[in-house]
Design an enzyme around this catalytic site. Structure first.
Site, PDB file in Angstrom:
ATOM      1  N   SER A  53       0.804  -1.225   0.000  1.00 41.45           N
ATOM      2  CA  SER A  53       0.000   0.000   0.000  1.00 41.45           C
ATOM      3  C   SER A  53       0.838   1.275   0.000  1.00 41.45           C
ATOM      4  O   SER A  53       0.289   2.368  -0.132  1.00 41.45           O
ATOM      5  CB  SER A  53      -0.939   0.009   1.209  1.00 41.45           C
ATOM      6  OG  SER A  53      -0.203   0.007   2.418  1.00 41.45           O
TER       7      SER A  53
ATOM      8  N   LYS B 160      -6.592   3.544   8.565  1.00 41.84           N
ATOM      9  CA  LYS B 160      -5.671   4.516   7.980  1.00 41.84           C
ATOM     10  C   LYS B 160      -6.255   5.922   8.013  1.00 41.84           C
ATOM     11  O   LYS B 160      -5.541   6.899   8.313  1.00 41.84           O
ATOM     12  CB  LYS B 160      -5.339   4.110   6.541  1.00 41.84           C
ATOM     13  CG  LYS B 160      -4.523   2.829   6.444  1.00 41.84           C
ATOM     14  CD  LYS B 160      -4.326   2.399   4.999  1.00 41.84           C
ATOM     15  CE  LYS B 160      -3.492   1.123   4.905  1.00 41.84           C
ATOM     16  NZ  LYS B 160      -3.322   0.661   3.513  1.00 41.84           N
TER      17      LYS B 160
END
Length: 816
Positions: free
Chosen positions: A705, A748
């Site tokens: 990511s 996140k």
């Protein structure tokens, strides 16, 4: 006119036991029998020639018949009824063949009934009835036996006499003299009549023997009947012998036990053990075990009774029985299925967590509609400190169930779950059975904490042992190695907790319904602190509400400057530190109430531990902010890139994993392939080394990511364009410049919010994941969804014109 069966001998009639064979040695051939006789119907009995039989006469017509016979020649015909239940038979209801007889004696009873003793004379056949009232009279025909003397006939007769002798020896109520009489009679017809009259066979068989005039045929029929009766008697004797042997054995054991008790009593040893066994037997009965467990308990009780108390095996058996009787086989608590009560309890104990609360209320609603003992296996997954364990306690309180908790962290032995076999010294049941016993009910809420921390070594795999426990289709017969009998775990509600799902084996994960708990937002932490953390810390530190009050600004400062976590543990510790400072001041004599402001927080807790460094880090080109998922919640990470003279080398540092290194190589390849489009010299890499570093090098980092963050860092470095302040990003890249979706979006985004990020760049296919993000966070932040790396760079980097203006301003400032 039916008569009763022959009764036992009565006083005044004279015959002794075995009277039926008297008269067979008497010559009755000279007794004259009239051609017409009164017929006496008999019920359930056939009288043979020469036999002497008592009869009870009770009906009016039969009494009159007897009286007239006694007044005359005492002769009468004796014919059996075809249907013994018929009270007043018609002539057709009598067998046509019977016996002519005479009345020997008569005795009257006070109830007007009469008992007579009759002797059979010869076989007759009823030719025609001449009178029906008040009793039957009929013309008769005399019947004669037919046989020719031969050795064959003598052999058959001798064989039958031997059979009968064996039969008499097996029947205790037949006198031994009967054998002598049979052996002394030479006439084969009389022999068959004597034997048939003393056999307890059916009416039809006796009537058949009476009607058979061929003596040889009668001998063969009677021989077959005797064979059958002897076989039945032998079988009966065999069964009786077995029963008697068992009875004798039990009587012997009882006698020996009584002797043993007496000996033990004299030695002063027996009373305590007997009382112990009886007490355990009583507890076994009260435990209401299932059949299989009850059978094992009774077997072990019998062993315990036989084993001497000083034997080591005695303690092993007694301990096993203690475990069996102490388990709650049939003890359960009643579920509180009131949804309003459950909602109230869950809201009291926990703020937010709406998804979990809705799932619990759904379970209770299903239990109301369907009385099914099966319970779901819930798995709460989330970072530390978000309330997974306390949520289990709240569910138990809402449902009215007992709560037990087993921490699986560090368990590496399969026997901890399934128990040890009793062959080992000090063996015990596994933790599952132990906790069920401690709960005292067979339907507690059982929390298996930290299921992702299970280990495995040479002692077995505890995770595999849990496969049966956590399967609602199998755990109704969970078998602990120590108990060795099934225990029903279907009514137990299992709740497991984990920080991450990856270490959990797929087979075990498949048996659980996973519910994820992400971290809390700043607003949620503030509310939880007001409702739960502050009152709890005030109580634990001996303070009251009037001693200390927190302002919201102070709490927000603690959350931002002294904690950076998904959960609440550090926040609670910092609030506890403030409470202890105030408690110390009170003990030193300060009595005025304390209002905790931002200044007081700095005084009590010292300088700030965390501050926003995003703007500071991105002041130079080559630094981009990424978002990462960790077991402790989301976090931000900085990707720094720099270039130097060299020979086309790529250096990667920061304790990066293989996947993240590959993302960095893919990012560099993409930048090189798009160099002209990005305004970078095509040969920039010919005499250059590139170094990519991710700070906090002691912390391992991996995953795809960070791809867009690395591309943005390299593009910023090589174009000289700064990354926009307060922008963070996440996403996987391909060599073709596509941005692929990633996981952990909620964690996140919350991490970005905690760090003061205002804009988050996400893959377009992750747009649906924002539904899990709290509404206040979505409103406060800006989200940019992209499909390609070009879109990422467009939104992440400052425009080239703005970059030139920035440089001009910096130069003018330096000149001035």
């Amino acid at each position: 006119m039916a008569e009763d069966d022959p009764s036992r001998e009565s006083p005044g009639l004279g015959p002794e036991v075995g009277q039926r064979f008297f008269g067979f040695d008497e010559d009755i051939s000279g007794v004259a029998v009239p051609a017409e006789l009164p017929i006496l119907p008999l019920r359930g009995v056939v009288i043979f020639p020469s036999a002497i039989v008592p009869l009870l006469i009770s009906r009016g017509a039969s009494l009159r018949l007897v009286e007239e016979c006694l007044a005359g020649d005492r002769m009468l015909g004796l014919a059996a009824q075809k249907n013994a239940e018929e009270e007043s038979p018609a002539p057709e209801g009598l067998y046509s063949r019977g016996t002519a007889g005479r009345i020997l004696k008569m005795l009257k009873y006070p109830d007007q009934s009469v008992r007579i003793l009759v002797q059979g004379l010869r076989r007759i056949e009823i030719v025609a009835f001449t009178r029906r009232e008040p009793y039957f009279r009929a013309r008769i025909r005399h019947l004669q036996d037919s046989f020719e003397p031969s050795k064959d006939l003598d052999a058959v007769q001798a064989h039958m006499v031997n059979q009968f002798a064996k039969f008499v020896s097996m029947i205790p109520y037949l006198p031994d003299e009967l054998q002598v009489v049979v052996m002394n009679i030479k006439d084969p017809g009389k022999v068959t009549d004597l034997i048939a009259s003393n056999l307890n066979i059916s009416l039809e068989e006796k009537q058949d023997l009476l009607s058979t005039l061929d003596v040889r045929a009668r001998l063969e029929k009677l021989s077959t009947i005797l064979n059958r009766e002897i076989e039945l008697l032998e079988l009966g004797h065999k069964i009786q012998s077995q029963v008697q042997s068992e009875l004798n054995k039990n009587q012997k054991e009882f006698y020996l036990r009584q002797q043993l008790k007496a000996i033990q009593k004299e030695l002063g040893e027996g009373d305590g053990k007997s009382a112990e066994v009886e007490e355990l037997r009583r507890r076994v009965e009260e435990a209401k075990m299932p059949p299989e467990a009850l059978k094992a308990a009774e077997h072990e009780l019998e062993r315990l009774r036989m084993i001497p108390p000083e034997s080591a095996e005695h303690t092993v058996v007694r301990t096993y029985l203690e475990w069996l009787v102490s388990l709650p086989w049939s003890v359960s608590t009643e579920d509180n299925l009131d949804l309003h009560h459950a909602r109230q309890v869950l809201d009291e104990d926990h703020f937010d967590l709406e998804k979990i609360k809705d799932r619990i209320l759904e379970y209770l609603a299903v239990r109301q509609l369907r009385k099914d003992p099966k319970s779901p296996i819930l798995c709460f997954v989330g970072p530390p400190g978000v309330g997974k364990t306390s949520l289990g306690k709240s569910i138990a309180r809402a449902m009215g169930r007992k709560f037990v908790r087993l921490s699986l962290g560090g368990i590496r032995d399969e026997a901890e779950i399934r128990g040890h076999r009793r062959t080992y010294i000090g063996a015990l049941p596994g933790r599952i059975i132990q906790n069920i016993k401690n709960a005292g009910s067979n339907n507690p809420l059982f929390m298996l904490d930290e299921i992702d921390k299970l280990g495995m070594d040479f002692r077995g795999d505890p995770a595999s042992a849990l496969l049966e426990v956590l399967d609602p289709e199998q755990n109704n017969s969970f078998q602990d190695h120590y108990l060795d009998v099934p225990f029903d775990l279907q009514r137990v509600m299992f709740v497991t907790t984990a920080n991450v799902l990856d270490p959990i084996p797929p087979a075990l994960r498949d048996r659980m319904e996973v519910i994820e708990l992400a971290g809390y937002t700043e607003e949620e932490k503030l509310e939880i602190a007001r409702r739960h953390l502050i009152p709890k810390q005030l109580r634990e530190n001996g303070l009251r509400e009037e001693n200390l009050r927190f302002e919201d600004d102070a709490l927000v400062h603690i959350i931002r400057a002294h904690t950076r976590e998904a959960g609440l543990r550090n926040l609670e510790r910092e609030i506890g530190r403030v409470c202890r400072k105030v408690a110390r001041g009170i003990t030193e004599g300060r009595t005025e109430p304390v209002v905790c402001t931002v200044e007081k927080v700095r005084e009590y807790l010292g300088p700030d531990k965390f501050f926003s460094e995003v703007a500071e880090r991105t002041e130079e080109p080559g630094v981009a902010v990424g978002l990462a998922w960790t077991p402790n919640g989301g976090d931000i990470l900085f990707v720094e890139s720099t270039r130097m003279a060299g020979k086309k080398n790529l250096t990667l540092t920061g304790h990066l994993g293989e996947v993240m290194k590959e993302s960095a190589q893919a990012a560099l390849s993409y930048v090189r392939s798009r160099a002209s489009r990005l305004g970078i010299a095509p040969d920039f890499f010919e005499n250059t080394d590139v170094h990519i570093h991710v700070p906090h090098g002691a912390i391992p980092k991996d995953g795809p990511s960070a791809g867009v963050t690395i591309v943005t860092s390299l593009a910023s470095l090589l174009t000289g364009r700064h990354v926009r302040p307060n922008v963070a990003m996440t996403g996987e890249i391909t060599l073709r410049g596509k941005v692929e979706p990633v996981g952990g979006i909620k964690e996140k985004v919350l991490a970005a919010k905690r760090a003061g990020i205002e804009t988050v760049i996400l893959p377009r296919r992750n747009e649906k994941d924002l539904e899990d993000v709290p509404e206040p966070v979505r409103r406060a932040m800006r989200f940019v969804f992209v499909d390609t790396v070009e879109e990422v760079l467009e939104h992440a980097l400052e425009p080239a014109q703005a970059e030139r203006e920035r440089r001009d301003r910096e130069q003018r400032a330096a000149t001035a």
